[in-house]
Design an enzyme around this catalytic site. Structure first.
Site, short mmCIF file in Angstrom:
data_model
loop_
_atom_site.label_atom_id
_atom_site.label_comp_id
_atom_site.label_asym_id
_atom_site.label_seq_id
_atom_site.Cartn_x
_atom_site.Cartn_y
_atom_site.Cartn_z
N SER A 241 0.82 -1.21 0.00
CA SER A 241 0.00 0.00 0.00
C SER A 241 0.85 1.26 0.00
O SER A 241 2.02 1.25 0.41
CB SER A 241 -0.90 0.01 1.24
OG SER A 241 -0.11 0.21 2.41
N GLY A 244 1.63 2.25 3.82
CA GLY A 244 2.66 1.41 4.42
C GLY A 244 4.01 1.60 3.77
O GLY A 244 5.04 1.70 4.45
N GLU A 264 6.82 -0.53 -4.73
CA GLU A 264 5.77 -0.45 -5.75
C GLU A 264 4.47 -0.29 -4.98
O GLU A 264 4.08 -1.17 -4.23
CB GLU A 264 5.78 -1.72 -6.62
CG GLU A 264 4.89 -1.62 -7.84
CD GLU A 264 3.55 -2.26 -7.58
OE1 GLU A 264 2.59 -1.49 -7.30
OE2 GLU A 264 3.45 -3.48 -7.67
N CYS A 301 -2.01 -4.93 -9.28
CA CYS A 301 -1.53 -3.55 -9.22
C CYS A 301 -1.65 -2.85 -10.57
O CYS A 301 -1.59 -1.62 -10.63
CB CYS A 301 -0.09 -3.51 -8.73
SG CYS A 301 0.99 -4.72 -9.49
#
Length: 505
Positions: A241, A244, A264, A301
């Site tokens: 995330s 995070g 990423e 993603c």
């Protein structure tokens, strides 16, 4: 090999280590198991083992490291049925998806084995000495890439194999000559454990230093913080995330010795449907978008969450085709209860918004997700930042533009993305040429007439992009170029012949 029963321990320096406390897994189906909880002390032990192994592992030949990577792939395949069994239980992903992801994981390992055998990644350069050069002589210079040191890798929730324990970050770091400490993801600890068993077996089979690989399971935020701040760690690979990842990135930058954090962090992966393409095949594009949007419950993603199209009858047909296709998609199990809750909250935010209009609004319950589709105007999209934020799951947003000028304004206003797609026909050539350089400044990969879900593991692939898609716009986490994250160039000046050996020769 089936019927795998996890023992729930950490792997540190070649030994299975129990913990003082445990946590229970939360599988989508099947039995739960108990796993040892990670602690900062265990992290320190793993980092110490990695540091102790570094000199010996960095000095191994490229051929020896290639055999090690091939052995990891072989050991994973030897556990194929057990990996699929526990992987599907923990993640809720179908067997075919786990089998395909396992093939990608072993393929990455073998690709890096071939890549380092070739040796081109070392980027060796030599400038011959020019002793007679005026006004000053030039020394002999030799340069090549060397491993940076122990690397921390964070397992990803959405890819229990390809982006986790022995996934792309681990494969690239090991190929570079760097020991790895993995922080396993608590969503799939059993999958992490059995893959760690495969790595351990490969270490023993090829005679590698025991500290070359460790796995720390579970643990709270302090475990991740301890890992990225340990002075023995020299680089970090992360998929997860934005919140995070940014917190860990800041910790890496604030260290007394800052280190690179290759994170990423997600993307909405916009598609721009140009006028002639929409006119010629809007129905086809709408249907294809629905398939891409719902693949794996939208938990990729590279999921294309936004479609930008010129308002009018062609846009109407595209939206109708997407809605019709989405209506046929049954609820899908999401990876974790937390991801499912975040998806529901994202859909609820859209339902409450005055800036969007629901096209298909569904109700998702428990750990399942049903697709949702909304639409808005270009002005509303540009005026509301949250509309450009990722909703992780099968939720799509159509942005109706009034002109290609609007499309360009949207493209220029986007934050960094992993991908962007142009749907274009020959009659769109002028508009496509106009948008292409704008999008190329915003993303790591531009597609034409396709859908971005699915990332080819190859030499020319870039999986990254400007922030917030990733924390380092010059890096990729997929493809052979990803090895460069864990290497650093070193120049050697006027070395005597007796020191020019190995890869330097």
């Amino acid at each position: 090999m089936t019927g795998f029963t996890p023992h729930g321990k950490h792997l540190i320096g070649g030994e299975w280590v129990a913990g003082d406390t445990s946590f229970a897994s939360s599988p989508a189906h099947g039995p739960a198991h108990d796993y040892a909880v990670g602690t900062p002390d265990l992290v320190a032990r793993a980092c110490a083992a990695a540091a102790e192994a570094f000199d010996a592992y960095a000095a191994t030949s490229r051929e020896d490291r290639a055999r090690f990577l091939d052995a990891i792939a072989d050991e994973i395949e030897a556990r194929a049925d057990a990996i699929t069994e526990i992987g599907t239980q923990e993640s809720g992903l179908p067997e075919a998806r786990l089998q395909g992801e396992r093939g990608r994981t072993t393929g990455q390992l073998r690709l890096f084995a071939s890549h380092i055998r070739d040796g081109a990644y070392l980027d060796r350069r030599t400038d011959a000495a020019l002793p007679d050069r005026q006004p000053a002589p030039r020394p002999e210079l030799r340069m090549m890439q060397l491993p940076v040191g122990p690397v921390a890798v964070f397992g990803a929730s959405n890819f229990p194999l390809a982006f986790s324990t022995a996934g792309g970050d681990t494969a690239a770091a090991l190929a570079a000559g760097c020991p790895v400490v993995v922080k396993g993801h608590s969503a799939h600890p059993g999958t992490g454990e059995i893959v760690a068993e495969a790595v351990k077996a490969a270490v023993e089979k090829t005679g590698m230093p025991k500290g070359v690989f460790s796995l720390i399971q579970g643990g709270n935020r302090k475990v991740g913080e301890a890992l990225v701040t340990d002075p023995r760690i020299k680089a970090v690979g992360f998929t997860g995330s934005l919140a995070g990842g940014r917190a860990l990135f800041d910790l890496c930058a604030a260290r007394p010795e800052p280190i690179p954090f290759f994170g990423e962090l997600g993307s909405v992966n916009p598609m721009f449907v140009l006028p002639e393409a929409a006119k010629a095949r809007g129905d086809e594009i709408g249907k294809g978008w629905a398939g891409s949007l719902t693949m794996g419950a939208g938990q990729f993603c590279t999921n294309p969450g936004i479609a930008v199209v010129l308002d009018g009858p062609d846009a109407d047909r595209l939206v109708a085709a997407a809605r019709a296709a989405l209506e046929q998609v049954a609820p899908q199990t999401m990876l974790t209860d937390g991801i499912a809750q975040a998806y529901r909250e994202g859909a609820e935010r859209m339902n409450r918004s005055n800036a969007v209009k629901p096209v298909l609004a569904t109700e998702s319950r428990d750990r399942s997700a049903s697709p949702n589709l909304y639409e808005t105007t270009a002005d509303a999209f540009l005026g509301e930042d949250y509309l450009a934020e990722e909703v992780f799951g099968p939720l799509g947003l159509v942005v109706r533009a009034r002109s290609v000028d609007d499309m360009e304004r949207i493209a220029r206003g986007l934050p960094g993305q992993l991908t962007a797609t142009l749907h274009t026909d020959p009659g769109d050539a002028a508009d496509a040429r106009r948008l292409l350089p704008v999008l190329a400044q915003k993303v790591g990969r531009v597609l034409a007439n396709g859908f971005p879900t699915g990332v080819e593991v190859a030499d020319a692939m870039v999986h990254g992009g400007p922030y917030p898609a990733s924390t380092n716009f010059g890096a990729t986490s997929v493809g052979t170029l990803s090895i460069r994250r864990f290497l650093r160039p070193v120049s050697f000046q006027n070395l005597p012949d007796y020191l020019i050996e190995g890869d330097l020769a």
